[in-house]
Design a protein around this motif. Structure first.
Motif, PDB file in Angstrom:
ATOM      1  N   HIS A   1       0.817  -1.213   0.000  1.00 48.52           N
ATOM      2  CA  HIS A   1       0.000   0.000   0.000  1.00 48.52           C
ATOM      3  C   HIS A   1       0.856   1.271   0.000  1.00 48.52           C
ATOM      4  CE1 HIS A   1       1.308  -0.533   4.084  1.00 48.52           C
ATOM      5  NE2 HIS A   1       1.069   0.748   4.280  1.00 48.52           N
ATOM      6  N   SER A   2       2.170   1.149   0.206  1.00 53.22           N
ATOM      7  CA  SER A   2       3.010   2.343   0.398  1.00 53.22           C
ATOM      8  C   SER A   2       2.977   3.267  -0.825  1.00 53.22           C
ATOM      9  CB  SER A   2       4.454   1.924   0.673  1.00 53.22           C
ATOM     10  OG  SER A   2       5.267   3.082   0.700  1.00 53.22           O
ATOM     11  N   LEU A   3       2.843   4.567  -0.555  1.00 50.28           N
ATOM     12  CA  LEU A   3       2.836   5.550  -1.644  1.00 50.28           C
ATOM     13  C   LEU A   3       4.213   6.180  -1.831  1.00 50.28           C
ATOM     14  CD1 LEU A   3      -0.622   7.143  -0.878  1.00 50.28           C
ATOM     15  CD2 LEU A   3      -0.032   5.756  -2.859  1.00 50.28           C
ATOM     16  N   SER A   4       5.181   5.770  -1.001  1.00 50.32           N
ATOM     17  CA  SER A   4       6.526   6.336  -1.128  1.00 50.32           C
ATOM     18  C   SER A   4       7.145   6.067  -2.511  1.00 50.32           C
ATOM     19  CB  SER A   4       7.438   5.834  -0.015  1.00 50.32           C
ATOM     20  OG  SER A   4       7.019   6.408   1.208  1.00 50.32           O
TER      21      SER A   4
ATOM     22  N   ASN B   1      -4.848   8.122   5.214  1.00 52.82           N
ATOM     23  CA  ASN B   1      -5.825   7.310   4.488  1.00 52.82           C
ATOM     24  C   ASN B   1      -6.889   6.818   5.471  1.00 52.82           C
ATOM     25  OD1 ASN B   1      -7.126   5.841   2.573  1.00 52.82           O
ATOM     26  ND2 ASN B   1      -5.623   4.188   2.472  1.00 52.82           N
ATOM     27  N   PRO B   2      -8.084   7.401   5.477  1.00 53.42           N
ATOM     28  CA  PRO B   2      -8.630   8.350   4.508  1.00 53.42           C
ATOM     29  C   PRO B   2      -8.060   9.757   4.680  1.00 53.42           C
ATOM     30  CG  PRO B   2     -10.175   8.097   6.301  1.00 53.42           C
ATOM     31  CD  PRO B   2      -9.056   7.131   6.575  1.00 53.42           C
TER      32      PRO B   2
ATOM     33  N   LEU C   1       0.106  12.712  -3.750  1.00 58.25           N
ATOM     34  CA  LEU C   1      -0.497  11.929  -2.665  1.00 58.25           C
ATOM     35  C   LEU C   1      -1.989  12.217  -2.574  1.00 58.25           C
ATOM     36  CD1 LEU C   1       2.266  12.372   0.079  1.00 58.25           C
ATOM     37  CD2 LEU C   1       1.600  10.218  -1.005  1.00 58.25           C
ATOM     38  N   THR C   2      -2.352  13.498  -2.684  1.00 59.92           N
ATOM     39  CA  THR C   2      -3.763  13.884  -2.588  1.00 59.92           C
ATOM     40  C   THR C   2      -4.551  13.212  -3.701  1.00 59.92           C
ATOM     41  OG1 THR C   2      -3.021  15.990  -1.693  1.00 59.92           O
ATOM     42  CG2 THR C   2      -5.306  15.897  -2.435  1.00 59.92           C
ATOM     43  N   LYS C   3      -3.969  13.205  -4.907  1.00 59.51           N
ATOM     44  CA  LYS C   3      -4.655  12.591  -6.057  1.00 59.51           C
ATOM     45  C   LYS C   3      -4.785  11.071  -5.845  1.00 59.51           C
ATOM     46  CE  LYS C   3      -4.027  12.653 -10.973  1.00 59.51           C
ATOM     47  NZ  LYS C   3      -3.003  12.898 -11.964  1.00 59.51           N
ATOM     48  N   ALA C   4      -3.704  10.443  -5.390  1.00 55.56           N
ATOM     49  CA  ALA C   4      -3.719   8.991  -5.211  1.00 55.56           C
ATOM     50  C   ALA C   4      -4.694   8.549  -4.131  1.00 55.56           C
ATOM     51  CB  ALA C   4      -2.311   8.504  -4.880  1.00 55.56           C
TER      52      ALA C   4
END
Ligand code: NAP
Length: 277
Positions: free
Chosen positions: A14-17, A223-224, A272-275
């Motif tokens: 799940h990491s967005l890094s 998240n959320p 990040l906001t978009k994802a």
């Protein structure tokens, strides 16, 4: 040849890094790639040795390894040592050195969104006493003229956390129930528990019903994007902030540490906001 950086955790899918790091490398023409690595507990030591053997110059560390990784590093920066948690590692002169940017990232995000240079005379409530809270409390307790209440389900953990503030003169430990009753006394509330994180989005550490005028409420969960506590605070007029900016700052700080390159963290915040939409 591209430099390789990464993040270790479990779970890590799940990491967005990887998204924001790789976008930053492209934007700033850094010749590198960032990869997420899923590591099993029993493989942690060999994973670290393997990363060193193949020349990985830096990696991030996330749940559940922030404390577990320490014995396998060569050195730990005094701040991370005190906090007993590492979230960024850098190869320096052949040694893996651990750092912790949770507190710095949170403070930077707070000050920026509050449009302030520093903290002074604020009455602050920190909800939680886990890994992130440790780092955040350690950083905030350096402002001697703020009052900090630490509220946690397990009171003993909050008591132990208070010790980390060393000689901080204005820290009290209270229960979550007391924090809910006293909520209108705080200028800043920082929610650091994992309560309210996806998928348990209908839960919150305390119910927000009555805040001080002008109160600022930050939830480090991203998240959320809007947790129950933030929604309640926004609906009664408070200024609010989620954990996206803190996450972006930490990634930006890690790139700066590994490559010396300052990066555009606003681009990270946008991605990040978009994802997370
Ligand atoms: P952690 O070390 O596991 O701490 C969890 C905290 O939540 C503890 O205070 C724990 O209380 C409390 N808690 C959990 N479940 C609870 C429940 N049902 N009732 C009452 N309290 C409960 O976790 P962490 O590493 O500090 O992370 C906490 C959150 O921050 C996570 O959601 C993580 O994603 C987020 N985070 C965000 C960033 C960012 O950059 N934005 C960085 C780090 C972490 P007890 O002590 O009583 O167990």
């Amino acid at each position: 040849m591209k430099e390789l950086f990464g993040i270790i955790g479990n779970p890590i899918a799940h990491s967005l890094s990887p998204l924001i790091q790789n976008e930053s490398y492209e934007l700033h023409e850094i010749n590198a790639h960032f990869q997420a690595f899923h590591v099993e507990h029993e493989d942690l030591e060999s994973a670290i040795k393997g990363m060193k053997a193949i020349g990985i110059k830096g990696f991030m560390v996330t749940v559940p390894f922030k404390a577990e990784v320490i014995p396998f590093l060569d050195e730990v920066d005094p701040i991370a040592e005190k906090k007993k948690a590492v979230n960024v590692v850098q190869l320096i002169d052949g040694k893996y050195v651990g750092f912790n940017f949770d507190g710095e990232g949170c403070l930077k995000a707070l000050l920026e969104d509050m449009n302030r240079q520093s903290l002074q005379n604020e009455n602050i409530l920190i909800l939680g006493a886990g890994g992130a809270a440790q780092s955040i409390y350690y950083t905030l307790s350096h402002f001697d003229d703020v009052h900090i209440d630490l509220a946690n389900r397990t009171i003993e953990k909050a008591e132990a956390l208070k010790e980390l503030g060393g000689n901080h003169r204005h820290t009290s430990v209270i229960s979550l129930e007391e924090a809910e009753i006293k909520q209108n006394e705080y200028d800043i509330i920082i929610q650091t528990t994992s309560i309210g994180m996806w998928p348990d989005i209908d839960q919150s550490a305390i119910n927000i019903t009555n805040l001080k005028k002008g109160a600022f409420v930050s939830d480090i969960i991203y998240n959320p994007a809007e947790t129950k506590i933030l929604k309640q605070a926004r609906e009664i007029g408070a200024n609010t902030q989620n954990g996206i900016k803190m996450l972006a700052f930490q990634n930006a700080l890690s790139i700066e540490k590994w490559t010396g390159q300052k990066v555009n963290y606003q681009k990270m915040i946008d991605s990040l906001t978009k994802a997370l939409r």
